[in-house]
Design a protein around this motif. Structure first.
Motif, PDB file in Angstrom:
ATOM      1  N   LYS A 117       0.843  -1.194   0.000  1.00  0.00           N
ATOM      2  CA  LYS A 117       0.000   0.000   0.000  1.00  0.00           C
ATOM      3  C   LYS A 117       0.881   1.247   0.000  1.00  0.00           C
ATOM      4  O   LYS A 117       1.737   1.418   0.864  1.00  0.00           O
ATOM      5  CB  LYS A 117      -0.909   0.004   1.225  1.00  0.00           C
ATOM      6  CG  LYS A 117      -1.903  -1.135   1.220  1.00  0.00           C
ATOM      7  CD  LYS A 117      -2.736  -1.133   2.476  1.00  0.00           C
ATOM      8  CE  LYS A 117      -3.674  -2.337   2.438  1.00  0.00           C
ATOM      9  NZ  LYS A 117      -4.394  -2.515   3.681  1.00  0.00           N
ATOM     10  N   VAL A 118       0.664   2.105  -1.009  1.00  0.00           N
ATOM     11  CA  VAL A 118       1.421   3.349  -1.132  1.00  0.00           C
ATOM     12  C   VAL A 118       0.454   4.505  -1.040  1.00  0.00           C
ATOM     13  O   VAL A 118      -0.560   4.500  -1.736  1.00  0.00           O
ATOM     14  CB  VAL A 118       2.199   3.393  -2.478  1.00  0.00           C
ATOM     15  CG1 VAL A 118       2.947   4.702  -2.617  1.00  0.00           C
ATOM     16  CG2 VAL A 118       3.150   2.209  -2.586  1.00  0.00           C
ATOM     17  N   PRO A 119       0.671   5.495  -0.174  1.00  0.00           N
ATOM     18  CA  PRO A 119       1.811   5.616   0.730  1.00  0.00           C
ATOM     19  C   PRO A 119       1.735   4.588   1.857  1.00  0.00           C
ATOM     20  O   PRO A 119       0.649   4.138   2.239  1.00  0.00           O
ATOM     21  CB  PRO A 119       1.703   7.040   1.269  1.00  0.00           C
ATOM     22  CG  PRO A 119       0.260   7.377   1.169  1.00  0.00           C
ATOM     23  CD  PRO A 119      -0.254   6.615  -0.020  1.00  0.00           C
ATOM     24  N   VAL A 120       2.894   4.252   2.390  1.00  0.00           N
ATOM     25  CA  VAL A 120       2.977   3.266   3.461  1.00  0.00           C
ATOM     26  C   VAL A 120       2.329   3.832   4.721  1.00  0.00           C
ATOM     27  O   VAL A 120       2.580   4.967   5.106  1.00  0.00           O
ATOM     28  CB  VAL A 120       4.450   2.890   3.741  1.00  0.00           C
ATOM     29  CG1 VAL A 120       4.564   1.958   4.925  1.00  0.00           C
ATOM     30  CG2 VAL A 120       5.073   2.268   2.499  1.00  0.00           C
ATOM     31  N   GLU A 121       1.472   3.027   5.326  1.00  0.00           N
ATOM     32  CA  GLU A 121       0.792   3.417   6.565  1.00  0.00           C
ATOM     33  C   GLU A 121       1.273   2.482   7.678  1.00  0.00           C
ATOM     34  O   GLU A 121       1.277   1.268   7.516  1.00  0.00           O
ATOM     35  CB  GLU A 121      -0.721   3.287   6.389  1.00  0.00           C
ATOM     36  CG  GLU A 121      -1.518   3.667   7.601  1.00  0.00           C
ATOM     37  CD  GLU A 121      -3.005   3.384   7.417  1.00  0.00           C
ATOM     38  OE1 GLU A 121      -3.674   3.189   8.451  1.00  0.00           O
ATOM     39  OE2 GLU A 121      -3.480   3.345   6.275  1.00  0.00           O
ATOM     40  N   MET A 122       1.697   3.066   8.780  1.00  0.00           N
ATOM     41  CA  MET A 122       2.193   2.257   9.891  1.00  0.00           C
ATOM     42  C   MET A 122       1.038   1.788  10.779  1.00  0.00           C
ATOM     43  O   MET A 122      -0.004   2.436  10.852  1.00  0.00           O
ATOM     44  CB  MET A 122       3.191   3.048  10.733  1.00  0.00           C
ATOM     45  CG  MET A 122       4.438   3.408   9.984  1.00  0.00           C
ATOM     46  SD  MET A 122       5.278   1.941   9.385  1.00  0.00           S
ATOM     47  CE  MET A 122       6.294   2.626   8.119  1.00  0.00           C
ATOM     48  N   GLU A 125      -0.902   0.267  16.616  1.00  0.00           N
ATOM     49  CA  GLU A 125      -1.050  -0.606  17.780  1.00  0.00           C
ATOM     50  C   GLU A 125       0.015  -1.698  17.846  1.00  0.00           C
ATOM     51  O   GLU A 125       0.025  -2.518  18.751  1.00  0.00           O
ATOM     52  CB  GLU A 125      -2.452  -1.233  17.822  1.00  0.00           C
ATOM     53  CG  GLU A 125      -2.821  -2.071  16.624  1.00  0.00           C
ATOM     54  CD  GLU A 125      -3.441  -1.279  15.470  1.00  0.00           C
ATOM     55  OE1 GLU A 125      -3.863  -1.923  14.500  1.00  0.00           O
ATOM     56  OE2 GLU A 125      -3.493  -0.041  15.499  1.00  0.00           O
ATOM     57  N   SER A 126       0.948  -1.713  16.898  1.00  0.00           N
ATOM     58  CA  SER A 126       1.992  -2.726  16.868  1.00  0.00           C
ATOM     59  C   SER A 126       3.090  -2.391  17.880  1.00  0.00           C
ATOM     60  O   SER A 126       3.425  -1.226  18.091  1.00  0.00           O
ATOM     61  CB  SER A 126       2.590  -2.804  15.461  1.00  0.00           C
ATOM     62  OG  SER A 126       3.658  -3.711  15.425  1.00  0.00           O
ATOM     63  N   PHE A 127       3.689  -3.420  18.501  1.00  0.00           N
ATOM     64  CA  PHE A 127       4.784  -3.218  19.451  1.00  0.00           C
ATOM     65  C   PHE A 127       6.043  -2.754  18.724  1.00  0.00           C
ATOM     66  O   PHE A 127       6.776  -1.910  19.200  1.00  0.00           O
ATOM     67  CB  PHE A 127       5.061  -4.515  20.233  1.00  0.00           C
ATOM     68  CG  PHE A 127       6.213  -4.398  21.184  1.00  0.00           C
ATOM     69  CD1 PHE A 127       6.113  -3.622  22.324  1.00  0.00           C
ATOM     70  CD2 PHE A 127       7.390  -5.060  20.940  1.00  0.00           C
ATOM     71  CE1 PHE A 127       7.172  -3.499  23.207  1.00  0.00           C
ATOM     72  CE2 PHE A 127       8.463  -4.954  21.811  1.00  0.00           C
ATOM     73  CZ  PHE A 127       8.354  -4.171  22.955  1.00  0.00           C
ATOM     74  N   VAL A 128       6.300  -3.346  17.560  1.00  0.00           N
ATOM     75  CA  VAL A 128       7.411  -2.910  16.716  1.00  0.00           C
ATOM     76  C   VAL A 128       6.822  -2.184  15.515  1.00  0.00           C
ATOM     77  O   VAL A 128       5.690  -2.431  15.120  1.00  0.00           O
ATOM     78  CB  VAL A 128       8.295  -4.097  16.260  1.00  0.00           C
ATOM     79  CG1 VAL A 128       9.001  -4.737  17.424  1.00  0.00           C
ATOM     80  CG2 VAL A 128       7.512  -5.116  15.493  1.00  0.00           C
ATOM     81  N   LEU A 129       7.592  -1.282  14.946  1.00  0.00           N
ATOM     82  CA  LEU A 129       7.109  -0.509  13.806  1.00  0.00           C
ATOM     83  C   LEU A 129       6.834  -1.447  12.634  1.00  0.00           C
ATOM     84  O   LEU A 129       7.710  -2.222  12.231  1.00  0.00           O
ATOM     85  CB  LEU A 129       8.144   0.545  13.423  1.00  0.00           C
ATOM     86  CG  LEU A 129       7.673   1.665  12.524  1.00  0.00           C
ATOM     87  CD1 LEU A 129       6.531   2.452  13.177  1.00  0.00           C
ATOM     88  CD2 LEU A 129       8.814   2.600  12.199  1.00  0.00           C
ATOM     89  N   ALA A 130       5.615  -1.435  12.130  1.00  0.00           N
ATOM     90  CA  ALA A 130       5.216  -2.334  11.051  1.00  0.00           C
ATOM     91  C   ALA A 130       4.293  -1.608  10.083  1.00  0.00           C
ATOM     92  O   ALA A 130       3.490  -0.766  10.485  1.00  0.00           O
ATOM     93  CB  ALA A 130       4.502  -3.558  11.630  1.00  0.00           C
ATOM     94  N   ALA A 131       4.422  -1.958   8.808  1.00  0.00           N
ATOM     95  CA  ALA A 131       3.570  -1.376   7.777  1.00  0.00           C
ATOM     96  C   ALA A 131       2.265  -2.141   7.689  1.00  0.00           C
ATOM     97  O   ALA A 131       2.260  -3.372   7.713  1.00  0.00           O
ATOM     98  CB  ALA A 131       4.287  -1.394   6.435  1.00  0.00           C
ATOM     99  N   ARG A 132       1.171  -1.410   7.593  1.00  0.00           N
ATOM    100  CA  ARG A 132      -0.140  -2.055   7.432  1.00  0.00           C
ATOM    101  C   ARG A 132      -0.156  -2.801   6.103  1.00  0.00           C
ATOM    102  O   ARG A 132       0.137  -2.231   5.062  1.00  0.00           O
ATOM    103  CB  ARG A 132      -1.253  -1.015   7.473  1.00  0.00           C
ATOM    104  CG  ARG A 132      -2.643  -1.648   7.549  1.00  0.00           C
ATOM    105  CD  ARG A 132      -3.754  -0.644   7.778  1.00  0.00           C
ATOM    106  NE  ARG A 132      -3.621   0.226   8.933  1.00  0.00           N
ATOM    107  CZ  ARG A 132      -3.812  -0.140  10.208  1.00  0.00           C
ATOM    108  NH1 ARG A 132      -4.108  -1.381  10.493  1.00  0.00           N
ATOM    109  NH2 ARG A 132      -3.687   0.728  11.187  1.00  0.00           N
TER     110      ARG A 132
END
Length: 149
Positions: A117-122, A125-132
């Protein structure tokens, strides 16, 4: 990349001595952190603060050239932690990452897959940074034929 997308969004520390801070908006007011108090530092917040990194959403590797690094305030980059608990393998990790990227780019052409998915959405609620939805890439083997004399 570690500035813009830190793997851990926060780091914790234990205060080793009583420390007093002046409230920036009110110099007459101060607060203290007592020895033994556990604090949480927002790595993501520091790395995206325009006070330290103008235009923080822009990926700009030149921020970390030898000359530019000296202009940054001390302790505003936490890619490998900081202080006495800083990552012991920082130099080794940097070298491994550089060699890995060189090897991949040398041998593969990389394109973003349609599933990304562009633009990348974080994912907040994730403990580590993750892209949706994840980051999907396609790797195409390069033809690296070399001629020898």
């Amino acid at each position: 990349t570690l500035r813009k997308y830190p793997p851990l969004m926060v780091m914790t520390r234990e205060c080793t001595e009583e420390t007093k801070f002046v409230v920036p908006d009110n110099p007459d007011q101060e607060f203290k952190i007592e020895k033994g108090c556990h604090i949480v530092i927002s790595v993501l917040g520091m790395h995206h603060d325009p006070q330290y990194y103008p235009d923080p959403d822009t990926f700009d590797p030149d921020r970390f050239t030898k000359n530019a690094k000296h202009a940054l305030p001390k302790n505003c980059f936490f890619g490998f932690g900081d202080g006495p608990r800083i990552c012991l393998g920082q130099r080794f990790a940097n070298m491994q990452i550089k060699l890995g990227i060189i090897s991949i780019v040398r041998n593969f052409e990389i394109r973003v897959n349609y599933k990304t998915k562009v633009p990348v959405e974080m994912v907040p609620e994730s403990f580590v940074l993750a892209a949706r939805g994840g980051l999907w890439l396609n790797f195409y083997k390069r033809n690296n034929e070399t001629t020898s004399n």
